[in-house]
Scaffold this motif. Structure first.
Motif, PDB file in Angstrom:
ATOM      1  N   SER A 381       0.850  -1.189   0.000  1.00 18.68           N
ATOM      2  CA  SER A 381       0.000   0.000   0.000  1.00 18.68           C
ATOM      3  C   SER A 381       0.888   1.242   0.000  1.00 18.68           C
ATOM      4  CB  SER A 381      -0.912   0.023   1.237  1.00 18.68           C
ATOM      5  OG  SER A 381      -1.609   1.252   1.305  1.00 18.68           O
ATOM      6  N   PRO A 382       0.768   2.097  -1.034  1.00 14.53           N
ATOM      7  CA  PRO A 382       1.584   3.320  -1.078  1.00 14.53           C
ATOM      8  C   PRO A 382       1.379   4.212   0.145  1.00 14.53           C
ATOM      9  CG  PRO A 382       0.543   2.922  -3.206  1.00 14.53           C
ATOM     10  CD  PRO A 382      -0.053   1.952  -2.243  1.00 14.53           C
ATOM     11  N   SER A 385       4.072   4.140   2.782  1.00 16.57           N
ATOM     12  CA  SER A 385       5.444   4.399   2.307  1.00 16.57           C
ATOM     13  C   SER A 385       6.334   5.022   3.374  1.00 16.57           C
ATOM     14  CB  SER A 385       5.414   5.297   1.065  1.00 16.57           C
ATOM     15  OG  SER A 385       4.771   6.529   1.361  1.00 16.57           O
ATOM     16  N   PRO A 394       8.696  -0.495  -2.460  1.00 18.37           N
ATOM     17  CA  PRO A 394       7.528  -0.942  -1.695  1.00 18.37           C
ATOM     18  C   PRO A 394       7.848  -2.183  -0.861  1.00 18.37           C
ATOM     19  CG  PRO A 394       6.938  -0.491  -3.966  1.00 18.37           C
ATOM     20  CD  PRO A 394       8.423  -0.425  -3.905  1.00 18.37           C
ATOM     21  N   HIS A 433      -1.879  -2.255  -4.005  1.00 26.32           N
ATOM     22  CA  HIS A 433      -1.257  -2.591  -5.286  1.00 26.32           C
ATOM     23  C   HIS A 433      -0.561  -3.945  -5.202  1.00 26.32           C
ATOM     24  CE1 HIS A 433      -1.249   1.469  -7.387  1.00 26.32           C
ATOM     25  NE2 HIS A 433      -1.697   1.770  -6.181  1.00 26.32           N
ATOM     26  N   ARG A 444       5.926  -1.995 -11.480  1.00 27.39           N
ATOM     27  CA  ARG A 444       5.613  -1.025 -10.416  1.00 27.39           C
ATOM     28  C   ARG A 444       4.747   0.039 -11.049  1.00 27.39           C
ATOM     29  NH1 ARG A 444      10.634   1.288  -7.631  1.00 27.39           N
ATOM     30  NH2 ARG A 444       8.992   2.436  -6.583  1.00 27.39           N
ATOM     31  N   SER A 446       2.114   3.014 -12.035  1.00 32.32           N
ATOM     32  CA  SER A 446       1.534   4.303 -11.654  1.00 32.32           C
ATOM     33  C   SER A 446       0.038   4.319 -11.969  1.00 32.32           C
ATOM     34  CB  SER A 446       2.243   5.455 -12.365  1.00 32.32           C
ATOM     35  OG  SER A 446       2.236   5.283 -13.764  1.00 32.32           O
TER      36      SER A 446
END
Length: 547
Positions: A381-382, A385, A394, A433, A444, A446
């Protein structure tokens, strides 16, 4: 055709949302829905092989003639007497029954293709085949050309969330002193003060600041709705009053469907397979805003230079491509392989999921690697971060202490991964993600993943049908949530604070009195009931105009 180039009908905005292709065993079918007279044309099928010059079109094609119903007026020499004929140059079903309309209102007794009587200058007439009332003929005047009538420019419109739409009609009044004119939606009838009297949409709080009515020429009205929402999906009608006459049509208006962009990437391959050259087209089944800008993604990463709906290049078999509308990057197209079906890509099953606190959720994706030696794969999960050791790398969610003992990653079939989170908390609300590495390649993206919202049940009671009598209301109520509910949930209904033991479904039918108060809850989640409603007092007041 566009010059000498054959154009796939799926990319033609005139057919947006109305086309389907289906092919099986070399039999291919084109289905066109919501037919218009402008669809009348010759249609041809074309296929392209992997051989130089291997492009073929069958000639002649299929000629389609689209004809609507028409009313023909056969006037008598005797005063106002005439006969109206409902006909079509297309073949109608045998033994068809007909519905006739006078000034937009159904004439109950007529079921034949002809209708005779005295017809006067103010009145307009229309017909439809019984069972196909959604496709009536245009209204015609019994005498002259200045009768009362409303004709909608479009029978249906598809538009994208967040965009704007124009819904137009042409209207005429026999009486010149038009006292009022406005647009309304029958779907909003429960909010009207008097259910039999439509209310002006421009005064509806749901549309506040988003509605304009334009009249750039006499006899033409346009309803413009901006910042479109899915809840704006409805049928829209125009009404006017002139002298003692009131146009209130039981004929269909314009149906608006508001949806995600529903983008697709179409691959137009070059016949020269040596260089893997192709053109990609980004198109939608829905009508897109004029002069739209586009964003293209390669292997999930944004290609900065592209803003048009087409993208030409030399393509590698390993790479996948996707597109989105600029400003609506949260609704990209599915990723496609330009050559073959084994390119690198990740496709999430759900764009967004809503789930309850304390419950469980499955977040899934399908993935594919062009390379067979997948070295690692995990969910992240961004939003987490700040907790990563290296913000550019990640970290596996199953190793995050916040999710300890609450996360499983399931892979019941090859190429499909499911993240299961149990005992959900509001802090789990985030975007999730999937990532994999294979050989030297690393996915990865966007592109957006799956957004999870964890909340209380957020139940509401809605009156979906009601009949108001002198002392009580017969109604059907629906208990619904803006959040996705567990499969086959059981419900609890409360009437005046008392639990209704016999009702465990999402709908509840009963007789209700003006002072009754109703709420609902999910079984096992009684601590999170819906707000109580006392809609029946309001319905009763509207029906009898009491205080």
């Amino acid at each position: 055709m566009n010059g000498d180039v054959h154009v796939d009908l799926k990319t033609d905005s005139r057919y947006a949302g109305r086309l389907q292709y289906s092919c099986s065993n070399k039999i291919c079918t084109l289905r066109i829905t919501d037919l218009r007279e402008s669809d009348s044309a010759e249609y041809k099928f074309r296929f392209i092989t992997n051989q130089p010059g291997g492009r073929f079109t069958g000639s002649p094609g299929v000629t389609l003639s689209v004809r609507g119903l028409q009313v023909q007026v056969r006037r008598s020499s005797v005063s106002y007497w005439a006969t109206l004929m409902c006909y079509s140059s297309c073949h109608l079903p045998d033994h068809s029954s007909y519905v006739w309309y006078k000034n937009g209102q159904k004439i109950q007794r007529e079921t034949f293709s002809s209708y005779s009587g005295n017809f006067y200058y103010p009145d307009s007439y229309s017909c439809a085949v019984k069972g196909l009332e959604g496709f009536p003929s245009p209204s015609v005047c019994g005498h002259g050309h200045s009768c009362n009538r409303v004709t909608y420019t479009d029978r249906s419109i598809c538009a994208v969330k967040g965009s704007s739409v124009n819904i137009s009609c042409i209207y005429n009044s026999y009486d010149t002193d038009i006292r009022s004119k406005f647009w309304f939606s029958p779907e909003r009838s429960l909010q009207w003060q008097n259910p039999s009297q439509p209310e002006d949409l421009s005064e509806d709080s749901q549309y506040a600041g988003r509605v304009q009515v334009l009249e750039t020429e006499r006899g033409r009205s346009t309803l413009r709705i901006t910042d479109l929402r899915e809840s704006d999906s409805a049928e829209y009608h125009f009404k006017f009053t002139a002298g003692s006459f009131e146009w209130r049509s039981s004929l269909p208006g314009t149906t608006l469907t508001v949806t995600d962009p529903d983008l697709q990437v179409q691959v137009i391959r070059s016949t020269d397979y040596t260089y893997n050259q192709a053109e990609l087209l980004c198109h939608s089944s829905c009508r897109l805003p004029d002069h739209s800008s586009y964003i293209w993604f390669k292997n999930g990463q944004k290609i900065q230079t592209e803003t048009s709906s087409s993208y030409s290049d030399y393509f590698d078999s390993a790479d996948s491509y996707s597109c989105a509308l600029k400003g609506l990057e949260g609704f990209p197209s599915p990723s496609v392989c330009v050559y073959g079906q084994t390119c690198n890509r990740v496709t999430y099953t759900d764009r967004s999921i809503c789930a309850f606190k304390g419950s469980s959720v499955d977040i899934s994706c399908t993935y594919n690697s062009y390379y067979t030696d997948i070295r690692s794969k995990f969910w992240f999960s961004p939003e987490r971060s700040l907790q990563w050791q290296n913000p550019s790398q990640p970290e596996d969610l199953s190793e995050d202490s916040q999710y300890a003992g609450r996360v499983q990653v399931l892979e019941t079939e090859r190429g499909r991964s499911t993240l299961r989170i149990t005992d959900l908390r509001e802090s789990d609300s985030a975007e999730y993600h999937f990532k994999f590495t294979a050989g030297s390649f690393e996915w990865r993206s966007s592109l957006p993943g799956t957004t999870l919202t964890v909340t209380d049940p957020d139940l509401q009671v809605q009156v979906i049908r009601s009949t108001v009598y002198k002392n009580y209301t017969e109604a059907e109520l629906l208990c619904h949530s803006s959040c996705r509910l567990p499969d086959r949930p059981s419900y609890v209904w409360f009437k005046n604070g008392q639990k209704m033991e016999s009702v465990e479904t999402s709908s509840y039918k009963d007789q209700f009195y003006p002072r009754d108060i109703i709420s609902c809850a999910l079984k096992g989640h009684e601590d999170f009931p819906s707000p109580s409603v006392c809609e029946f007092n309001r319905l009763f007041q509207r029906r009898y105009n009491t205080n």
